[in-house]
Design a protein around this motif. Structure first.
Motif, mmCIF file in Angstrom:
data_model
loop_
_atom_site.group_PDB
_atom_site.id
_atom_site.type_symbol
_atom_site.label_atom_id
_atom_site.label_comp_id
_atom_site.label_asym_id
_atom_site.label_seq_id
_atom_site.Cartn_x
_atom_site.Cartn_y
_atom_site.Cartn_z
ATOM 1 N N LYS A 192 35.208 47.053 38.576
ATOM 2 C CA LYS A 192 36.299 46.118 38.602
ATOM 3 C C LYS A 192 37.223 46.020 39.711
ATOM 4 O O LYS A 192 37.047 46.780 40.406
ATOM 5 C CB LYS A 192 37.068 47.223 38.041
ATOM 6 N N SER A 193 38.097 45.091 39.628
ATOM 7 C CA SER A 193 39.258 44.766 40.834
ATOM 8 C C SER A 193 40.035 46.177 40.933
ATOM 9 O O SER A 193 40.154 47.004 39.913
ATOM 10 C CB SER A 193 39.743 43.625 40.279
ATOM 11 N N VAL A 194 40.874 46.286 41.924
ATOM 12 C CA VAL A 194 41.249 46.896 41.885
ATOM 13 C C VAL A 194 42.678 46.720 41.067
ATOM 14 O O VAL A 194 43.364 48.300 40.670
ATOM 15 C CB VAL A 194 42.477 47.422 44.078
ATOM 16 N N SER A 195 43.331 46.180 40.579
ATOM 17 C CA SER A 195 44.202 45.663 39.527
ATOM 18 C C SER A 195 43.650 46.615 38.485
ATOM 19 O O SER A 195 44.169 47.368 37.799
ATOM 20 C CB SER A 195 44.259 44.615 39.825
ATOM 21 N N GLN B 146 49.301 42.459 46.054
ATOM 22 C CA GLN B 146 48.476 41.570 45.433
ATOM 23 C C GLN B 146 47.482 41.059 46.044
ATOM 24 O O GLN B 146 46.513 40.943 45.440
ATOM 25 C CB GLN B 146 48.992 39.999 46.028
ATOM 26 N N MET B 147 47.438 41.108 47.559
ATOM 27 C CA MET B 147 46.108 40.975 48.525
ATOM 28 C C MET B 147 45.179 41.948 47.442
ATOM 29 O O MET B 147 43.687 41.691 47.369
ATOM 30 C CB MET B 147 45.786 40.983 50.068
ATOM 31 N N TYR B 148 45.085 43.308 48.368
ATOM 32 C CA TYR B 148 44.705 45.055 47.588
ATOM 33 C C TYR B 148 44.179 44.588 46.382
ATOM 34 O O TYR B 148 43.325 44.966 45.698
ATOM 35 C CB TYR B 148 45.371 45.688 48.070
ATOM 36 N N GLU C 218 51.898 49.793 47.020
ATOM 37 C CA GLU C 218 53.206 49.633 48.163
ATOM 38 C C GLU C 218 53.507 51.215 48.452
ATOM 39 O O GLU C 218 53.297 51.138 50.147
ATOM 40 C CB GLU C 218 53.844 48.912 47.579
ATOM 41 N N ILE C 219 53.440 52.239 47.111
ATOM 42 C CA ILE C 219 54.072 53.424 47.897
ATOM 43 C C ILE C 219 52.342 53.877 49.092
ATOM 44 O O ILE C 219 52.980 54.995 49.643
ATOM 45 C CB ILE C 219 53.408 54.696 46.573
ATOM 46 N N VAL C 220 51.263 53.541 48.642
ATOM 47 C CA VAL C 220 50.451 54.054 48.873
ATOM 48 C C VAL C 220 50.006 53.159 50.630
ATOM 49 O O VAL C 220 48.716 53.228 51.336
ATOM 50 C CB VAL C 220 48.756 54.570 48.721
ATOM 51 N N ASP C 221 50.839 52.777 50.930
ATOM 52 C CA ASP C 221 51.329 51.563 51.904
ATOM 53 C C ASP C 221 49.548 50.158 52.200
ATOM 54 O O ASP C 221 49.261 50.304 52.925
ATOM 55 C CB ASP C 221 50.774 52.643 53.823
ATOM 56 N N LEU C 222 49.337 50.370 50.822
ATOM 57 C CA LEU C 222 48.617 48.938 50.958
ATOM 58 C C LEU C 222 48.925 47.795 50.435
ATOM 59 O O LEU C 222 49.709 47.503 49.109
ATOM 60 C CB LEU C 222 47.268 48.888 49.368
ATOM 61 N N ARG D 186 41.360 42.829 45.308
ATOM 62 C CA ARG D 186 39.909 43.530 45.598
ATOM 63 C C ARG D 186 39.226 44.235 45.174
ATOM 64 O O ARG D 186 39.533 44.909 44.277
ATOM 65 C CB ARG D 186 40.017 43.890 47.298
ATOM 66 N N TYR D 187 37.843 44.084 45.325
ATOM 67 C CA TYR D 187 36.870 45.148 44.760
ATOM 68 C C TYR D 187 36.304 46.654 46.070
ATOM 69 O O TYR D 187 36.375 45.980 46.949
ATOM 70 C CB TYR D 187 35.631 44.407 44.233
ATOM 71 N N PRO D 188 36.231 47.204 44.970
ATOM 72 C CA PRO D 188 35.251 48.429 45.813
ATOM 73 C C PRO D 188 35.050 48.558 47.303
ATOM 74 O O PRO D 188 35.569 48.852 48.211
ATOM 75 C CB PRO D 188 35.201 49.830 44.815
ATOM 76 N N HIS D 189 34.417 47.289 47.327
ATOM 77 C CA HIS D 189 33.084 47.249 47.609
ATOM 78 C C HIS D 189 33.775 46.062 49.348
ATOM 79 O O HIS D 189 33.328 46.126 50.765
ATOM 80 C CB HIS D 189 31.733 46.885 47.975
ATOM 81 N N GLN D 190 35.014 45.894 49.177
ATOM 82 C CA GLN D 190 35.842 45.036 50.032
ATOM 83 C C GLN D 190 36.748 45.988 51.026
ATOM 84 O O GLN D 190 37.500 45.497 51.635
ATOM 85 C CB GLN D 190 35.881 44.256 48.763
#
Length: 269
Positions: free
Chosen positions: A101-104, A140-142, A132-136, A145-149
């Motif tokens: 699963k993607s982060v989203s 949209q970019m994060y 954004e709260i955790v500074d990622l 992404r998938y965990p391995h990325q």
């Protein structure tokens, strides 16, 4: 809101006379804005305490309460509230995040399950807000992404985002920074401190890393063989440890100044 374990004990396997207890008569509590650390060597019972407080395993003796309600007798609605209010961040984010699963999708699953937002647009807004709260950023970019990325530090931030998305009052962090490099670890610790201040979150921080404890904790519980052998404020414990075991832990911790390290070794001896 207070999460409290009172006189809690747990034995795995057959409970027989003289059998060693993973946790033996522990009393510990954490409330919003607290930063409580539980330290000890591997096998001391730290993670078992965390799982008991999360309600993942039931104690053999003693009680665990949240806002005065015993976890063992909570209604379904109370249990759901407890699950939202008390979150966890574990040691290995790679194992805790679904690689398919993607982060989203990972964050959206929590949002939908707990009814925080409805409709694709609102759910996506909540996902981006959490990142954004955790500074990622950019979120949209994060999100795509998938965990391995992601790097180890970024995956840990996703876990923290998944926890804070529910507006918890308490987070139990079990060795949450132990696998990270020093500079990445410092960034995650600073993030936890900021979230504690800004969102009034209390932490129960499980670790064997005493330099980390010195940086973030208010109060410290020292565990050995399933028991709490010392409980003190950070200042008292580091300056005047009361037990030989605590002095040994402090002596074994890496210290940048070799003169300080030699003093601890002498004191422990």
């Amino acid at each position: 809101m207070i999460l409290q374990a009172t006189n809690v004990s747990k034995t795995f396997g057959r409970r027989r006379a003289g059998a060693p207890k993973a946790v033996d008569d522990i009393t510990i509590s954490v409330a919003p804005a607290d930063f409580i650390a539980v330290v000890g060597e591997s096998g001391s019972g730290k993670s078992t305490v965390a799982r008991i407080l999360l309600g993942l395993i039931a104690p053999d003796e003693g009680t665990v309460t949240f806002n005065g309600e015993d976890l063992s007798s909570m209604s379904r609605a109370q249990r759901m509230e407890f699950r939202s209010s008390v979150q966890c961040v574990l040691q290995d984010p790679a194992a805790a995040l679904n690689p398919r699963k993607s982060v989203s999708d990972i964050l959206a699953e929590v949002i939908v399950l707990h009814g925080i937002a409805r409709g694709r647009k609102q759910v996506l807004e909540k996902v981006h807000e959490a990142l954004e709260i955790v500074d990622l950023q950019p979120a949209q970019m994060y999100a795509n992404r998938y965990p391995h990325q992601l790097s180890g530090g970024q995956r840990q931030r996703v876990l923290i985002a998944r926890a804070v998305i529910l507006s918890p009052s308490i987070i139990i962090a079990d060795e949450a920074v132990s696998a990270l490099d020093v500079s990445v670890k410092a960034g995650v610790l600073n993030l936890l401190n900021r979230l504690g201040r800004d969102l009034n979150i209390g932490y129960l921080f499980i670790t064997h890393d005493l330099p980390v404890v010195k940086k973030v904790a208010h109060d410290i519980y020292v565990m050995k063989d399933g028991r709490v052998v010392e409980h003190a404020s950070k200042k008292v414990l580091f300056e005047h440890p009361a037990t030989a075991y605590t002095r040994e832990l402090l002596a074994a911790a890496p210290v940048p100044d070799p003169r300080v390290a030699r003093d601890w070794i002498k004191a422990a001896g």
